[in-house]
Write a protein that holds these residues in place. Structure first.
Motif, PDB file in Angstrom:
ATOM      1  N   ALA A  69       2.084  43.285 124.344  1.00  0.00           N
ATOM      2  CA  ALA A  69       1.678  44.596 123.822  1.00  0.00           C
ATOM      3  C   ALA A  69       2.310  45.645 122.821  1.00  0.00           C
ATOM      4  N   GLN A  70       1.765  46.103 121.577  1.00  0.00           N
ATOM      5  CA  GLN A  70       2.465  47.334 120.961  1.00  0.00           C
ATOM      6  C   GLN A  70       2.641  48.739 121.083  1.00  0.00           C
ATOM      7  N   ALA A  71       3.290  49.508 121.190  1.00  0.00           N
ATOM      8  CA  ALA A  71       3.221  51.225 120.766  1.00  0.00           C
ATOM      9  C   ALA A  71       2.581  51.523 119.317  1.00  0.00           C
ATOM     10  N   LYS A  72       2.072  51.685 118.860  1.00  0.00           N
ATOM     11  CA  LYS A  72       2.783  51.604 117.152  1.00  0.00           C
ATOM     12  C   LYS A  72       2.361  53.354 116.707  1.00  0.00           C
ATOM     13  N   LEU A  73       3.218  52.732 115.535  1.00  0.00           N
ATOM     14  CA  LEU A  73       3.016  55.197 114.433  1.00  0.00           C
ATOM     15  C   LEU A  73       2.604  54.474 113.575  1.00  0.00           C
ATOM     16  N   VAL A  74       1.306  55.221 113.252  1.00  0.00           N
ATOM     17  CA  VAL A  74       0.573  55.137 112.090  1.00  0.00           C
ATOM     18  C   VAL A  74       0.435  56.610 111.321  1.00  0.00           C
ATOM     19  N   GLN A  75       0.201  56.281 110.199  1.00  0.00           N
ATOM     20  CA  GLN A  75       0.071  57.182 109.024  1.00  0.00           C
ATOM     21  C   GLN A  75      -0.649  56.413 107.497  1.00  0.00           C
ATOM     22  N   VAL A  76      -0.964  57.076 106.943  1.00  0.00           N
ATOM     23  CA  VAL A  76      -2.028  57.714 105.443  1.00  0.00           C
ATOM     24  C   VAL A  76      -0.088  58.185 104.821  1.00  0.00           C
ATOM     25  N   LEU A  77       0.238  56.616 103.713  1.00  0.00           N
ATOM     26  CA  LEU A  77       0.925  57.122 102.647  1.00  0.00           C
ATOM     27  C   LEU A  77       0.019  57.801 101.298  1.00  0.00           C
TER      28      LEU A  77
END
Length: 181
Positions: A69-77
């Motif tokens: 399982a993954q924790a993620k930190l997401v963003q739009v560039l």
């Protein structure tokens, strides 16, 4: 940086402080100590991913199961997306609920998604560059998903007038009621 928890426990919106002058802008998009303080736990990101999508591309809802399982930190560039997270943690008070937020290169918001949640996004602009950090490497055998238009989840993807583009794999994902984590 302002860090605010969403209604899904452990899922946080990060809003960086942006410094702007005649040269352009500067902001800190990730600070390990500050994020860990807000989370109350240690995070060790091991993989960075970038996807490029055109308008109407819907990716998700994806997650990795079990020990991968993954924790993620997401963003739009570049561009803008509608980002959606679904709580898959059976012990959670918000099990089966979803949260959505527009992330863009203009608002510079990031979203921290803890382990145990499915994630997807819809590209809203002609080109989107989407970046995310993961705390566990990709593991093909642990890859899972839920169909984006599942009637039990009732997610409004705000697609009025938009032609959606999905991979055959995403179109064939199981429904919530058939999900096996």
């Amino acid at each position: 940086m302002k860090i605010t928890e969403t209604q899904l426990k452990g899922c946080f919106i990060l809003e960086p402080t942006v410094y702007e002058d005649e040269r352009g802008i500067f902001f800190e998009s990730y600070h390990k100590t500050n994020l860990e303080k807000a989370l109350g736990e240690t995070i060790n990101f091991v993989q960075d991913n970038i996807s490029v999508s055109k308008k109407g591309v819907l990716r998700g809802l994806h997650f990795q199961a079990g020990k991968h399982a993954q924790a993620k930190l997401v963003q739009v560039l570049q561009g803008e997306v509608l980002d959606v997270v679904v709580d898959l943690r059976k012990e959670s008070n918000t099990y089966g609920q979803h949260f959505k937020l527009k992330l863009s290169s203009k608002n510079k918001k990031l979203l921290f998604i803890p382990k145990g949640m499915a994630h997807g996004f819809l590209a809203l602009t002609p080109e989107v560059i989407f970046a995310y950090k993961c705390d566990c490497h990709y593991h093909k055998e642990s890859e899972r998903g839920i169909r984006y238009n599942d009637p039990d989840l009732d997610i409004d993807w705000e697609t009025k007038g938009m032609d959606l583009i999905l991979s055959p794999k995403d179109l064939d994902l199981p429904l919530w009621k058939d999900l096996q984590v």
